[in-house]
Design a protein around this motif. Structure first.
Motif, PDB file in Angstrom:
ATOM      1  N   ARG A   1       1.375 -13.964  -2.495  1.00 29.82           N
ATOM      2  CA  ARG A   1       1.277 -14.469  -1.122  1.00 29.82           C
ATOM      3  C   ARG A   1       1.109 -13.320  -0.125  1.00 29.82           C
ATOM      4  NH1 ARG A   1       6.661 -17.870  -1.121  1.00 29.82           N
ATOM      5  NH2 ARG A   1       7.220 -16.080  -2.399  1.00 29.82           N
ATOM      6  N   THR A   2       1.938 -12.289  -0.291  1.00 34.25           N
ATOM      7  CA  THR A   2       1.841 -11.137   0.602  1.00 34.25           C
ATOM      8  C   THR A   2       0.515 -10.417   0.421  1.00 34.25           C
ATOM      9  OG1 THR A   2       4.230 -10.833   0.620  1.00 34.25           O
ATOM     10  CG2 THR A   2       2.891  -8.933   1.216  1.00 34.25           C
ATOM     11  N   ARG A   3       0.065 -10.274  -0.835  1.00 29.34           N
ATOM     12  CA  ARG A   3      -1.209  -9.600  -1.081  1.00 29.34           C
ATOM     13  C   ARG A   3      -2.363 -10.384  -0.461  1.00 29.34           C
ATOM     14  NH1 ARG A   3       1.354  -8.612  -6.162  1.00 29.34           N
ATOM     15  NH2 ARG A   3       0.224 -10.261  -7.234  1.00 29.34           N
ATOM     16  N   ALA A   4      -2.283 -11.720  -0.500  1.00 28.68           N
ATOM     17  CA  ALA A   4      -3.329 -12.537   0.115  1.00 28.68           C
ATOM     18  C   ALA A   4      -3.365 -12.322   1.620  1.00 28.68           C
ATOM     19  CB  ALA A   4      -3.095 -14.013  -0.208  1.00 28.68           C
ATOM     20  N   ARG A   5      -2.202 -12.260   2.228  1.00 28.94           N
ATOM     21  CA  ARG A   5      -2.137 -12.036   3.675  1.00 28.94           C
ATOM     22  C   ARG A   5      -2.741 -10.683   4.034  1.00 28.94           C
ATOM     23  NH1 ARG A   5       2.500 -13.943   7.509  1.00 28.94           N
ATOM     24  NH2 ARG A   5       1.991 -12.889   9.455  1.00 28.94           N
ATOM     25  N   THR A   6      -2.411  -9.656   3.253  1.00 32.44           N
ATOM     26  CA  THR A   6      -2.965  -8.323   3.498  1.00 32.44           C
ATOM     27  C   THR A   6      -4.482  -8.338   3.386  1.00 32.44           C
ATOM     28  OG1 THR A   6      -0.953  -7.271   2.652  1.00 32.44           O
ATOM     29  CG2 THR A   6      -2.943  -5.924   2.717  1.00 32.44           C
TER      30      THR A   6
ATOM     31  N   TYR B   1      -9.885  -6.900 -12.996  1.00 31.89           N
ATOM     32  CA  TYR B   1      -8.569  -6.568 -12.455  1.00 31.89           C
ATOM     33  C   TYR B   1      -8.725  -5.721 -11.200  1.00 31.89           C
ATOM     34  CZ  TYR B   1      -9.184  -1.935 -14.550  1.00 31.89           C
ATOM     35  OH  TYR B   1      -9.658  -0.694 -14.875  1.00 31.89           O
ATOM     36  N   ILE B   2      -7.876  -5.997 -10.247  1.00 34.04           N
ATOM     37  CA  ILE B   2      -7.776  -5.190  -9.033  1.00 34.04           C
ATOM     38  C   ILE B   2      -6.301  -4.894  -8.829  1.00 34.04           C
ATOM     39  CG2 ILE B   2      -8.145  -5.071  -6.543  1.00 34.04           C
ATOM     40  CD1 ILE B   2     -10.406  -7.023  -6.804  1.00 34.04           C
ATOM     41  N   TYR B   3      -5.951  -3.636  -8.785  1.00 37.35           N
ATOM     42  CA  TYR B   3      -4.552  -3.292  -8.573  1.00 37.35           C
ATOM     43  C   TYR B   3      -4.093  -3.801  -7.204  1.00 37.35           C
ATOM     44  CZ  TYR B   3      -5.004  -0.018 -12.489  1.00 37.35           C
ATOM     45  OH  TYR B   3      -5.217   0.538 -13.710  1.00 37.35           O
ATOM     46  N   PRO B   4      -2.892  -4.359  -7.122  1.00 36.23           N
ATOM     47  CA  PRO B   4      -2.359  -4.717  -5.806  1.00 36.23           C
ATOM     48  C   PRO B   4      -2.364  -3.498  -4.891  1.00 36.23           C
ATOM     49  CG  PRO B   4      -0.991  -5.641  -7.532  1.00 36.23           C
ATOM     50  CD  PRO B   4      -1.964  -4.724  -8.209  1.00 36.23           C
ATOM     51  N   ALA B   5      -2.848  -3.684  -3.687  1.00 38.19           N
ATOM     52  CA  ALA B   5      -3.014  -2.556  -2.773  1.00 38.19           C
ATOM     53  C   ALA B   5      -2.094  -2.701  -1.568  1.00 38.19           C
ATOM     54  CB  ALA B   5      -4.467  -2.465  -2.312  1.00 38.19           C
ATOM     55  N   VAL B   6      -1.858  -1.603  -0.902  1.00 33.78           N
ATOM     56  CA  VAL B   6      -1.031  -1.609   0.298  1.00 33.78           C
ATOM     57  C   VAL B   6      -1.916  -1.388   1.516  1.00 33.78           C
ATOM     58  CG1 VAL B   6       1.051  -0.803  -0.860  1.00 33.78           C
ATOM     59  CG2 VAL B   6      -0.552   0.870   0.072  1.00 33.78           C
ATOM     60  N   ASN B   7      -1.479  -1.942   2.616  1.00 33.58           N
ATOM     61  CA  ASN B   7      -2.168  -1.727   3.886  1.00 33.58           C
ATOM     62  C   ASN B   7      -1.758  -0.359   4.419  1.00 33.58           C
ATOM     63  OD1 ASN B   7      -3.120  -1.692   6.512  1.00 33.58           O
ATOM     64  ND2 ASN B   7      -2.679  -3.849   6.873  1.00 33.58           N
ATOM     65  N   GLU B   8      -2.678   0.579   4.347  1.00 30.75           N
ATOM     66  CA  GLU B   8      -2.341   1.967   4.676  1.00 30.75           C
ATOM     67  C   GLU B   8      -2.034   2.171   6.151  1.00 30.75           C
ATOM     68  OE1 GLU B   8      -6.818   1.624   5.032  1.00 30.75           O
ATOM     69  OE2 GLU B   8      -5.205   0.791   3.802  1.00 30.75           O
ATOM     70  N   THR B   9      -2.407   1.221   7.005  1.00 27.34           N
ATOM     71  CA  THR B   9      -2.061   1.354   8.419  1.00 27.34           C
ATOM     72  C   THR B   9      -0.606   0.973   8.678  1.00 27.34           C
ATOM     73  OG1 THR B   9      -2.801  -0.893   8.945  1.00 27.34           O
ATOM     74  CG2 THR B   9      -4.438   0.876   9.091  1.00 27.34           C
ATOM     75  N   GLU B  10      -0.008   0.204   7.765  1.00 30.79           N
ATOM     76  CA  GLU B  10       1.397  -0.186   7.900  1.00 30.79           C
ATOM     77  C   GLU B  10       2.295   0.654   6.990  1.00 30.79           C
ATOM     78  OE1 GLU B  10       1.640  -4.336   7.153  1.00 30.79           O
ATOM     79  OE2 GLU B  10       0.426  -4.901   8.897  1.00 30.79           O
ATOM     80  N   PHE B  11       1.912   0.753   5.718  1.00 33.25           N
ATOM     81  CA  PHE B  11       2.697   1.542   4.768  1.00 33.25           C
ATOM     82  C   PHE B  11       2.190   2.977   4.813  1.00 33.25           C
ATOM     83  CE2 PHE B  11       3.306  -2.762   3.393  1.00 33.25           C
ATOM     84  CZ  PHE B  11       4.641  -2.797   3.025  1.00 33.25           C
ATOM     85  N   ARG B  12       2.761   3.718   5.754  1.00 31.70           N
ATOM     86  CA  ARG B  12       2.355   5.096   6.005  1.00 31.70           C
ATOM     87  C   ARG B  12       3.599   5.944   6.203  1.00 31.70           C
ATOM     88  NH1 ARG B  12       3.381   6.112  11.280  1.00 31.70           N
ATOM     89  NH2 ARG B  12       3.658   4.283  12.631  1.00 31.70           N
ATOM     90  N   GLU B  13       3.392   7.237   6.189  1.00 29.05           N
ATOM     91  CA  GLU B  13       4.503   8.164   6.377  1.00 29.05           C
ATOM     92  C   GLU B  13       4.780   8.341   7.868  1.00 29.05           C
ATOM     93  OE1 GLU B  13       5.921  12.388   4.360  1.00 29.05           O
ATOM     94  OE2 GLU B  13       3.839  11.704   4.210  1.00 29.05           O
TER      95      GLU B  13
ATOM     96  N   ILE C   1       4.944  -3.030  -7.203  1.00 27.54           N
ATOM     97  CA  ILE C   1       4.384  -2.816  -5.873  1.00 27.54           C
ATOM     98  C   ILE C   1       5.375  -2.073  -4.986  1.00 27.54           C
ATOM     99  CG2 ILE C   1       5.178  -5.034  -4.969  1.00 27.54           C
ATOM    100  CD1 ILE C   1       1.826  -3.264  -4.164  1.00 27.54           C
ATOM    101  N   VAL C   2       6.681  -2.226  -5.251  1.00 28.42           N
ATOM    102  CA  VAL C   2       7.692  -1.497  -4.481  1.00 28.42           C
ATOM    103  C   VAL C   2       7.476   0.009  -4.621  1.00 28.42           C
ATOM    104  CG1 VAL C   2      10.157  -0.934  -4.352  1.00 28.42           C
ATOM    105  CG2 VAL C   2       9.425  -3.320  -4.529  1.00 28.42           C
ATOM    106  N   SER C   3       7.183   0.454  -5.834  1.00 32.07           N
ATOM    107  CA  SER C   3       6.958   1.882  -6.050  1.00 32.07           C
ATOM    108  C   SER C   3       5.730   2.374  -5.300  1.00 32.07           C
ATOM    109  CB  SER C   3       6.798   2.162  -7.546  1.00 32.07           C
ATOM    110  OG  SER C   3       7.947   1.773  -8.252  1.00 32.07           O
ATOM    111  N   VAL C   4       4.686   1.560  -5.272  1.00 29.41           N
ATOM    112  CA  VAL C   4       3.463   1.938  -4.565  1.00 29.41           C
ATOM    113  C   VAL C   4       3.723   2.009  -3.063  1.00 29.41           C
ATOM    114  CG1 VAL C   4       1.066   1.315  -4.110  1.00 29.41           C
ATOM    115  CG2 VAL C   4       2.052   0.902  -6.361  1.00 29.41           C
ATOM    116  N   GLU C   5       4.424   1.006  -2.535  1.00 30.42           N
ATOM    117  CA  GLU C   5       4.725   0.994  -1.102  1.00 30.42           C
ATOM    118  C   GLU C   5       5.577   2.198  -0.715  1.00 30.42           C
ATOM    119  OE1 GLU C   5       4.701  -3.897  -0.556  1.00 30.42           O
ATOM    120  OE2 GLU C   5       6.582  -2.806  -0.814  1.00 30.42           O
ATOM    121  N   SER C   6       6.574   2.504  -1.543  1.00 33.17           N
ATOM    122  CA  SER C   6       7.441   3.639  -1.250  1.00 33.17           C
ATOM    123  C   SER C   6       6.659   4.949  -1.277  1.00 33.17           C
ATOM    124  CB  SER C   6       8.590   3.693  -2.262  1.00 33.17           C
ATOM    125  OG  SER C   6       9.467   4.753  -1.975  1.00 33.17           O
TER     126      SER C   6
END
Length: 346
Positions: free
Chosen positions: A16-21, A142-154, A255-260
């Motif tokens: 659900r979250t990945r679809a929203r992203t 296959y497509i790896y779940p991705a993070v929104n780099e504008t939100e999940f940033r340092e 996905i938690v590890s990727v986001e972190s």
């Protein structure tokens, strides 16, 4: 191209979250037209997205059929990211090109149902499962779940200090973060035991999640229990933390590890299986330890007490995100190519 999406909910976690992203990325970064059908409680809105709602289940599903039919009358392709039951619902009135997400298990009953529903393309998050679908006669990738780099940033140091202040935590505090279901499978019991071992140290643990073990985290002196946290609020927690724990029994992707890692926060994990862990391990972007309180304690102490070690792992994590193409910008073209392939395959 006009794209339709059906997702009863776009809030929570997983598909659900990945679809929203994905929807937000398409709306913000492309000129494609979008129409999204959700349930009544979903508050998602975007100025470039045509939004339709169906009423609550089960009674609302009958009336919602006409809403779905009207919404998808002139779309080129529909993407149903969550599960086979939502695919069935859409297929009752929509007979054009259809893409399914990873919510369909590769078992004989589901394969037969997928053929009956004439799914044109199946997106998986694991290469092995995508190959199984291909061998069964389906178009799949296959497509790896991705993070929104504008939100999940340092965050900058000032931003991190503001987050810690909001959480009533000092910039000098050492902070450990756990995000996930509060179950033994996810290792929540180990986090609870770790907190007891750290009670006499200047270390706090933020727990973001819900589940059957929630009572172990309430009213603890060194635990800040947040309950379930929406995806959009997670980046601030990752940036507030010095270490993120992923003490799961196993993880197919994590996905938690990727986001972190995207937020520059080192990850300690206890699992060695799954596509993501293997890829990250090759780049030494995770800190692996045995699945025990002693193992977690040693790994956490090493990262907290050695800033150079922590910084080096943080950099390797960020580099892995970039090298592996795990941002939504990297995967957007893949999703669009699949939609076009579904149209051709229909």
């Amino acid at each position: 191209m006009k794209l339709g999406f059906f997702a009863y909910s776009l809030s929570g976690a997983g598909p659900r979250t990945r679809a929203r992203t994905l929807i937000e990325a398409l709306a913000n970064r492309t000129d494609h037209k979008l129409v999204v059908v959700t349930g009544p409680d979903e508050d998602y809105n975007h100025p470039r997205v045509e939004r339709r709602r169906i009423d609550a289940v089960p009674t609302g599903l009958v009336a919602g059929i006409s809403t779905v039919r009207r919404a998808f009358t002139d779309v080129d392709v529909v993407h149903v990211p969550v599960n086979i039951y939502q695919v069935m619902y859409v297929r009752a009135v929509y007979h054009g090109p259809l893409v399914s997400g990873a919510g369909i298990q590769h078992t004989l009953p589901y394969r037969n149902l997928a053929k009956l529903l004439n799914i044109d393309y199946i997106i998986e998050t694991h290469e092995r499962v995508a190959r199984l679908w291909e061998r069964s006669g389906f178009k799949s990738t296959y497509i790896y779940p991705a993070v929104n780099e504008t939100e999940f940033r340092e965050y900058s140091q000032d931003e991190c200090e503001k987050v810690r202040k909001r959480l009533n935590m000092s910039p000098e505090d050492d902070i450990i973060l756990f995000v996930g279901s509060l179950t033994e499978f996810k290792g929540a019991h180990l986090v609870s035991q770790l907190a007891r071992r750290l009670e006499n140290e200047n270390v706090s643990i933020i727990v973001a999640g819900d589940g059957p073990l929630r009572e172990q985290f309430r009213n603890r002196p060194n635990i800040l229990y947040q309950g379930f946290v929406d995806n959009e609020d997670l980046p601030s927690l990752y940036n507030a933390a010095d270490v993120t724990l992923v003490p799961s029994e196993s993880e197919s992707f994590s996905i938690v590890s990727v986001e972190s890692a995207a937020c520059g926060t080192p990850v300690v994990t206890t699992t060695q299986d799954g596509t993501m862990v293997r890829l990250f391990r090759d780049r030494r972007a995770y800190r692996w330890t045995e699945r025990s309180v002693d193992g977690l304690l040693d790994a956490v102490h090493d990262l907290l007490n050695n800033p150079e070690t922590s910084y080096a792992q943080s950099r390797r994590g960020r580099e892995a995100i970039e090298e592996m193409g795990l941002t939504i910008a990297d995967t957007l073209d893949q999703h669009l190519a699949i939609c076009e392939a579904a149209i051709d395959n229909h």
